[in-house]
Scaffold this active site. Structure first.
Site, PDB file in Angstrom:
ATOM      1  N   ARG A 148       5.772 -39.503 -11.410  1.00 47.56           N
ATOM      2  CA  ARG A 148       6.277 -39.946 -12.708  1.00 47.56           C
ATOM      3  C   ARG A 148       5.159 -40.743 -13.381  1.00 47.56           C
ATOM      4  NH1 ARG A 148      10.484 -41.334  -8.965  1.00 47.56           N
ATOM      5  NH2 ARG A 148      12.390 -40.114  -9.285  1.00 47.56           N
ATOM      6  N   LYS A 172      11.544 -45.231  -8.658  1.00 49.17           N
ATOM      7  CA  LYS A 172      12.679 -45.880  -9.310  1.00 49.17           C
ATOM      8  C   LYS A 172      13.341 -46.869  -8.361  1.00 49.17           C
ATOM      9  CE  LYS A 172      13.901 -42.264 -12.633  1.00 49.17           C
ATOM     10  NZ  LYS A 172      14.959 -41.341 -13.095  1.00 49.17           N
ATOM     11  N   HIS A 244       5.563 -35.808 -17.711  1.00 45.40           N
ATOM     12  CA  HIS A 244       6.602 -35.288 -16.820  1.00 45.40           C
ATOM     13  C   HIS A 244       6.492 -33.769 -16.644  1.00 45.40           C
ATOM     14  CE1 HIS A 244       9.702 -37.463 -14.720  1.00 45.40           C
ATOM     15  NE2 HIS A 244      10.556 -36.485 -14.877  1.00 45.40           N
ATOM     16  N   ARG A 247       4.783 -33.040 -13.496  1.00 46.05           N
ATOM     17  CA  ARG A 247       5.666 -33.252 -12.338  1.00 46.05           C
ATOM     18  C   ARG A 247       6.584 -32.047 -12.145  1.00 46.05           C
ATOM     19  NH1 ARG A 247       8.309 -37.340  -9.261  1.00 46.05           N
ATOM     20  NH2 ARG A 247      10.584 -37.378  -9.418  1.00 46.05           N
ATOM     21  N   HIS A 270      13.473 -37.895  -5.144  1.00 48.75           N
ATOM     22  CA  HIS A 270      14.830 -37.731  -5.652  1.00 48.75           C
ATOM     23  C   HIS A 270      15.825 -38.265  -4.625  1.00 48.75           C
ATOM     24  CE1 HIS A 270      13.668 -34.189  -8.511  1.00 48.75           C
ATOM     25  NE2 HIS A 270      13.449 -35.369  -9.056  1.00 48.75           N
ATOM     26  N   TYR A 279      15.151 -26.986  -9.939  1.00 51.47           N
ATOM     27  CA  TYR A 279      13.976 -26.101  -9.877  1.00 51.47           C
ATOM     28  C   TYR A 279      14.320 -24.725  -9.318  1.00 51.47           C
ATOM     29  CZ  TYR A 279      11.627 -30.398 -10.962  1.00 51.47           C
ATOM     30  OH  TYR A 279      11.255 -31.560 -11.590  1.00 51.47           O
TER      31      TYR A 279
END
Length: 298
Positions: A148, A172, A244, A247, A270, A279
């Site tokens: 990110r 995150k 992004h 990514r 994630h 994806y």
């Protein structure tokens, strides 16, 4: 409890209890702030503890006129989180937005770049420019590690474990993970460190930050966006891209080449495998393109 106190307590809960990032917390608080503005404009003095379902319904109805379906869904989700918190803390015995349905939206498939496009973007970097070597290392790292933009600008020299083939990434909610880094990417980081970064007048506060601006300070998110936007313009790329996008391309290309979805999830950081599964939709769309182009009975 008034709205100011409720917002402050909710923010603390999201940070301490949920471990969410500042950006995510700000998104939640912005949803609450929109409701507060609506109440003020309508001279409504209901507190967060006593606000009625009817008032919430009117707010959502009035606000929805100005938002697309995805933004409406985001707003309703944010307010549900806020009032769920008040219920959890026993300030309320019900959530006034529980029976308001968010609009149905499809899962947005992220834009990606082909390997050829990525190579063109990197090749377009002017290495004669003082920042060219740095920018090349940045793009190689974005794509090579699937980071990110916030993870990239906060990457530290002390996070580089090249002998082991990993970098430590803080994602995150300040959650850390180790991401493999190829020798190809390591090479360009080392070139930048040795030939450019070592000659900067580095701000002591940013002495451990890897990627710095020409004044020796940490880069901003906006600067990374600008670098990529200018490169896209240079090669006349007919697609709107952002950090992004690299990514998304990283994950998509790994999946196309047979990588395990669980491994991709770990590398991307994630929390849920369902986030990574987006994806697989990209991969399936390419299968459809193959059959449309090459099936003998097309």
């Amino acid at each position: 409890m008034n709205w100011t106190q409720a917002k402050t307590d909710f923010s603390t809960y999201l940070k301490i209890e949920r471990g969410l990032s500042d950006n995510t917390i700000n998104s939640y608080l912005l949803d609450v702030e929109k409701l507060i503005v609506f109440l003020k404009e309508n001279n409504n003095t209901e507190s967060p503890v006593h606000i009625s379902k009817e008032t919430i319904k009117e707010f959502v109805y009035q606000t929805a006129k100005q938002l697309n379906a995805r933004s409406q869904s985001r707003l309703i989700s944010g307010l549900k989180g806020f009032f769920n918190y008040l219920v959890f803390e026993n300030y309320r015995d019900n959530n006034p937005i529980d029976h308001i349905e968010a609009p149905k939206i499809g899962r947005k498939i992220p834009d990606t770049l082909s390997l050829n496009d990525i190579n063109k973007l990197i090749a377009a970097i002017d290495l004669s420019h003082p920042q060219g070597t740095r920018n090349k290392a940045i793009l190689e790292t974005l794509y090579g590690c699937g980071l990110r933009v916030s993870e990239l600008i906060n990457l530290k020299i002390s996070d580089l474990f090249f002998n082991e083939g990993f970098i430590k990434v803080t994602g995150k909610g300040d959650k850390q993970r180790f991401v493999p880094i190829m020798e190809h990417t390591q090479k360009y980081i080392d070139i930048y460190k040795n030939e450019i970064r070592n000659h900067l007048n580095i701000d002591p506060e940013h002495s451990d930050i890897l990627f710095l601006n020409r004044r020796g300070k940490q880069l901003t998110r906006a600067m990374i966006f600008t670098i990529i936007k200018n490169l896209a313009k240079t090669i006349n790329l007919q697609k709107t891209i952002s950090p992004h996008t690299f990514r998304h391309s990283f994950a998509t290309h790994l999946l196309e080449n047979g990588a395990d979805l669980r491994a991709i999830q770990l590398m991307l950081g994630h929390e849920s495998i369902t986030t990574t599964e987006i994806y697989t939709h990209i991969d399936r769309s390419q299968l459809t393109e193959v059959i449309n182009n090459f099936h003998p009975r097309k």
